[in-house]
Enzyme design. Structure first.
Site, PDB file in Angstrom:
ATOM      1  N   GLU A  91       0.801  -1.225   0.000  1.00  0.00           N
ATOM      2  CA  GLU A  91       0.000   0.000   0.000  1.00  0.00           C
ATOM      3  C   GLU A  91       0.835   1.277   0.000  1.00  0.00           C
ATOM      4  O   GLU A  91       0.301   2.376  -0.174  1.00  0.00           O
ATOM      5  CB  GLU A  91      -0.963  -0.025   1.200  1.00  0.00           C
ATOM      6  CG  GLU A  91      -2.043  -1.095   1.003  1.00  0.00           C
ATOM      7  CD  GLU A  91      -2.861  -1.396   2.249  1.00  0.00           C
ATOM      8  OE1 GLU A  91      -2.470  -0.954   3.344  1.00  0.00           O
ATOM      9  OE2 GLU A  91      -3.882  -2.083   2.112  1.00  0.00           O
ATOM     10  N   GLU A 122       6.943 -21.550   9.313  1.00  0.00           N
ATOM     11  CA  GLU A 122       7.329 -20.655  10.407  1.00  0.00           C
ATOM     12  C   GLU A 122       8.491 -21.204  11.238  1.00  0.00           C
ATOM     13  O   GLU A 122       9.110 -20.467  12.011  1.00  0.00           O
ATOM     14  CB  GLU A 122       6.127 -20.330  11.298  1.00  0.00           C
ATOM     15  CG  GLU A 122       5.691 -21.434  12.238  1.00  0.00           C
ATOM     16  CD  GLU A 122       4.816 -20.874  13.368  1.00  0.00           C
ATOM     17  OE1 GLU A 122       5.172 -21.091  14.532  1.00  0.00           O
ATOM     18  OE2 GLU A 122       3.793 -20.223  13.071  1.00  0.00           O
TER      19      GLU A 122
END
Length: 304
Positions: A91, A122
């Site tokens: 963004e 992870e």
């Protein structure tokens, strides 16, 4: 088995994994009451950020400093935190006119992990090192590791790799005195407490992380002269809404007639900052651009 016992023991002590017994009956109450209880919990999140504001401000200033020396902000996370980092990074170009390489989101398991849970990603410490190596991490960059528990191996490995390469490291986690925070140069530990569904850290923890990342990029961009007051004067007009916003921004700041606004934006190739300065100083686009460049992009400096 030993490792699993250790992990169980470790998770038992984490606030993000705790169970709030007052919520034991949420499946028995009405949906509206459940929503009211969830909302009451969510309201505590902004308050939990307050003790972290000095660390957030320090991190934002450090990111702005990195930008000024040509460095990057690199978000690193697994699962939800990884997605939030990629979201925030994506963004920045439309909002602040930044180069897409300036704010980067790295997610454990790669882009497939944006829509799918990638098994074991992870826990892959070596992958964190490889992923940062692929970006050519240097001492000019800032690495922000995001992890709800603050113990995600991928994220801690990224913070350690940042340290090894003398890049500034920041940790965003949701447990007090988190393991990731202890390894990072700047620790942002937002303690939001037990989740509505125990251990579902996409809820309060995810909201807290979203708020922190919003602050880091927005405040760093304000410090980097990407705004004029609270106006996004470096906006890239990539769609009709943003073309209209560009027009009203120029009109709002200059008070010029619509025809003059249109002419200035046209001469400035749609650059809001350039158009505003052209109207208010009476100079050409090329003169304004060189003045802006000399002032590190500060519209305020050019106008004063």
């Amino acid at each position: 088995m030993h490792h699993h016992d250790d992990l169980r023991e470790e998770l038992q002590h984490l606030a993000t994994e705790a169970t709030d017994s007052s919520l034991d009956d949420i499946d028995l109450v009405s949906t509206l009451e459940a929503a009211q209880r969830m909302n009451a919990l969510d309201r505590s999140v902004p308050a939990a950020l307050e003790p972290c504001l000095p660390a957030i401000a320090l991190a934002a200033d450090s990111i702005a400093a990195a930008f000024s020396r040509g460095g990057r902000l690199i978000y690193v996370g697994a699962g939800t935190p990884g997605r939030l980092g990629v979201l925030d990074a994506s963004e920045c170009p439309p909002t602040f006119g930044t180069d897409p390489s300036q704010v980067v989101g790295v997610i454990a398991g790669g882009s497939v992990a944006l829509t799918t849970a990638v098994e074991g990603a992870e826990d892959d410490e070596a992958a964190a090192v490889r992923d940062l190596d692929a970006l050519g991490l240097t001492a000019d960059d800032v690495v922000v590791g995001i992890s709800a528990s603050g113990r995600t191996p991928y994220v801690i490995a990224a913070i350690l790799e940042a340290r090894r390469r003398s890049a500034l490291s920041v940790s965003v986690a949701c447990n007090p005195d988190s393991a990731a925070g202890r390894e990072a140069d700047i620790a942002i530990d937002v303690v939001v407490g037990p989740e509505f569904i125990a251990g579902s850290t996409r809820l309060k923890a995810g909201t807290a992380q979203k708020l922190v990342l919003n602050m880091l990029t927005t405040l760093a961009m304000v410090r980097s002269n990407k705004t004029y007051g609270n106006r996004m004067v470096d906006v890239r007009a990539t769609n009709e809404k943003l073309v209209a916003r560009s027009f009203s921004l120029v009109q709002d700041v200059t008070g010029a007639a619509p025809a003059d606004v249109a002419a200035a934006l046209d001469a400035a190739d749609g650059e809001v900052k350039t158009a505003i300065a052209m109207i208010l100083t009476g100079s050409s686009a090329s003169v304004v651009r060189s003045r802006l460049a000399a002032a590190d992009g500060s519209l305020r400096a050019v106008l004063s």
